[in-house]
Write a protein that holds these residues in place. Structure first.
Motif, PDB file in Angstrom:
ATOM      1  N   TYR A 195      52.671  55.590  37.937  1.00 36.13           N
ATOM      2  CA  TYR A 195      51.286  55.884  37.282  1.00 36.13           C
ATOM      3  C   TYR A 195      50.407  54.642  37.794  1.00 36.13           C
ATOM      4  O   TYR A 195      50.826  53.676  37.786  1.00 36.13           O
ATOM      5  N   PHE A 196      49.193  54.932  38.292  1.00 40.09           N
ATOM      6  CA  PHE A 196      48.404  54.216  38.937  1.00 40.09           C
ATOM      7  C   PHE A 196      46.962  54.390  38.287  1.00 40.09           C
ATOM      8  O   PHE A 196      46.594  55.369  38.307  1.00 40.09           O
ATOM      9  N   GLU A 197      46.382  53.433  37.844  1.00 37.14           N
ATOM     10  CA  GLU A 197      45.143  53.312  37.124  1.00 37.14           C
ATOM     11  C   GLU A 197      44.259  52.245  37.451  1.00 37.14           C
ATOM     12  O   GLU A 197      44.639  51.030  37.574  1.00 37.14           O
TER      13      GLU A 197
ATOM     14  N   THR B 246      37.454  44.592  35.265  1.00 41.51           N
ATOM     15  CA  THR B 246      38.292  45.530  35.960  1.00 41.51           C
ATOM     16  C   THR B 246      39.533  45.458  35.322  1.00 41.51           C
ATOM     17  O   THR B 246      40.014  44.369  35.272  1.00 41.51           O
ATOM     18  N   THR B 247      40.375  46.702  35.490  1.00 41.97           N
ATOM     19  CA  THR B 247      41.724  46.740  34.841  1.00 41.97           C
ATOM     20  C   THR B 247      42.493  47.566  35.813  1.00 41.97           C
ATOM     21  O   THR B 247      42.096  48.805  36.166  1.00 41.97           O
ATOM     22  N   ILE B 248      43.707  47.095  36.447  1.00 41.54           N
ATOM     23  CA  ILE B 248      44.458  47.696  37.315  1.00 41.54           C
ATOM     24  C   ILE B 248      45.970  47.907  36.704  1.00 41.54           C
ATOM     25  O   ILE B 248      46.534  46.892  36.199  1.00 41.54           O
TER      26      ILE B 248
ATOM     27  N   ILE C 122      43.917  42.167  35.186  1.00 38.46           N
ATOM     28  CA  ILE C 122      42.712  42.122  34.400  1.00 38.46           C
ATOM     29  C   ILE C 122      41.608  41.069  34.964  1.00 38.46           C
ATOM     30  O   ILE C 122      42.170  39.754  34.967  1.00 38.46           O
ATOM     31  N   GLY C 123      40.678  41.582  35.448  1.00 44.18           N
ATOM     32  CA  GLY C 123      39.709  40.562  35.759  1.00 44.18           C
ATOM     33  C   GLY C 123      38.298  40.758  34.942  1.00 44.18           C
ATOM     34  O   GLY C 123      37.952  41.983  34.776  1.00 44.18           O
ATOM     35  N   GLN C 124      37.911  39.443  34.300  1.00 44.93           N
ATOM     36  CA  GLN C 124      36.739  39.674  33.568  1.00 44.93           C
ATOM     37  C   GLN C 124      35.702  38.657  33.354  1.00 44.93           C
ATOM     38  O   GLN C 124      36.076  37.414  33.978  1.00 44.93           O
ATOM     39  N   MET C 125      34.385  39.019  33.670  1.00 43.18           N
ATOM     40  CA  MET C 125      33.446  37.969  33.567  1.00 43.18           C
ATOM     41  C   MET C 125      32.450  38.255  32.360  1.00 43.18           C
ATOM     42  O   MET C 125      31.956  39.317  32.269  1.00 43.18           O
ATOM     43  N   ASP C 126      32.048  37.079  31.626  1.00 41.87           N
ATOM     44  CA  ASP C 126      31.122  37.554  30.373  1.00 41.87           C
ATOM     45  C   ASP C 126      30.014  36.426  30.529  1.00 41.87           C
ATOM     46  O   ASP C 126      30.393  34.831  30.829  1.00 41.87           O
ATOM     47  N   TYR C 127      28.807  36.755  30.441  1.00 35.62           N
ATOM     48  CA  TYR C 127      27.634  35.765  30.472  1.00 35.62           C
ATOM     49  C   TYR C 127      26.910  35.888  29.489  1.00 35.62           C
ATOM     50  O   TYR C 127      26.314  36.901  29.031  1.00 35.62           O
ATOM     51  N   VAL C 128      26.446  34.843  28.580  1.00 39.11           N
ATOM     52  CA  VAL C 128      25.472  34.835  27.584  1.00 39.11           C
ATOM     53  C   VAL C 128      24.445  33.971  27.953  1.00 39.11           C
ATOM     54  O   VAL C 128      24.467  32.816  28.026  1.00 39.11           O
ATOM     55  N   HIS C 129      22.880  34.659  27.548  1.00 36.05           N
ATOM     56  CA  HIS C 129      21.922  33.509  28.032  1.00 36.05           C
ATOM     57  C   HIS C 129      20.897  33.622  26.724  1.00 36.05           C
ATOM     58  O   HIS C 129      20.153  34.752  26.910  1.00 36.05           O
TER      59      HIS C 129
END
Length: 223
Positions: free
Chosen positions: A201-203, A168-170, A147-154
């Protein structure tokens, strides 16, 4: 009396052994007063086995022994898993403004072989077959989840706040099951193709979001 009445004597004996352990690692690094890097890793391991002995006697209506079998089972288990996470957090001079980045990988492996043997006896206690029945099953499963994740708050000084992010999730899962048994007629080991199978199973899922909201006097809005 019922001439077809049968009686069964069964004797079961089971032994179970298990071991397990975990290793946890946590680390926080302050790059500067506004930036922090964190790392977490959890590794788990377990191993065990079950051994059972099942003796069965068949009795006729007069409760006289006429047949039986002795079935032994040996089942083993091994599990390995590892979960690693690295995260980065950045704050800014503006209150509430943040940037978070995260990467996670989870790995697991399971191995479960099972062995069965069976000896069949006649009324005199002799082997019914010159070769004992033998069966083997093994199920191996492997899992990778990233899992890769980025969150930005402004937040804006007067009105509203912007929130945006990516994720993104693999998932990659694999299972392999093998079953075979000894053919008492030929003395050869036959693979059971009805039970044996391999599955994968690949996702890959990607997502993005963005929203803007705020409050003006008594009214709230978000889009």
């Amino acid at each position: 009396s019922n001439d077809f009445t049968n009686f069964i004597n069964a004797y079961d004996y089971t032994r179970t052994f298990n071991t397990s352990g975990n290793v946890n690692l946590n680390m926080d690094i302050e790059i500067n007063p506004k930036s922090t890097l964190s790392f977490t890793n959890i590794t788990s391991y377990s191993k065990g086995k079950n051994r059972s002995d099942n003796d069965v006697e068949f009795l006729d209506a007069a409760e006289v022994y006429y047949a039986g079998f002795d079935r032994d089972a040996d089942s083993r288990r091994e599990n390995i898993s590892n979960d690693a996470t690295i995260s980065y957090r950045r704050t800014y001079a503006s209150p509430g403004r943040t940037l978070d980045i995260l990467a996670n990988h989870n790995y697991s492996f399971r191995d479960n072989p099972q062995f069965f043997t069976q000896t069949d006896f006649d009324a005199d206690g002799n082997n019914l077959f010159p070769i004992d029945f033998r069966e083997f099953n093994n199920n191996q499963t492997t899992s990778h989840i990233a899992i890769g994740q980025m969150d930005y708050v402004h937040p804006f000084e007067k009105h509203g706040k912007l929130e945006a992010g990516l994720k993104t999730t693999i998932r990659d899962l694999f299972s392999d099951f093998i079953a075979d048994s000894l053919n008492r007629t030929t003395g050869q080991t036959d693979v059971n193709f009805t039970l044996s199978n391999a599955y994968r199973y690949f996702e890959n899922v990607n997502a993005a979001y963005a929203s803007f909201g705020g409050t003006v006097k008594k009214f709230s809005y978000k889009a």
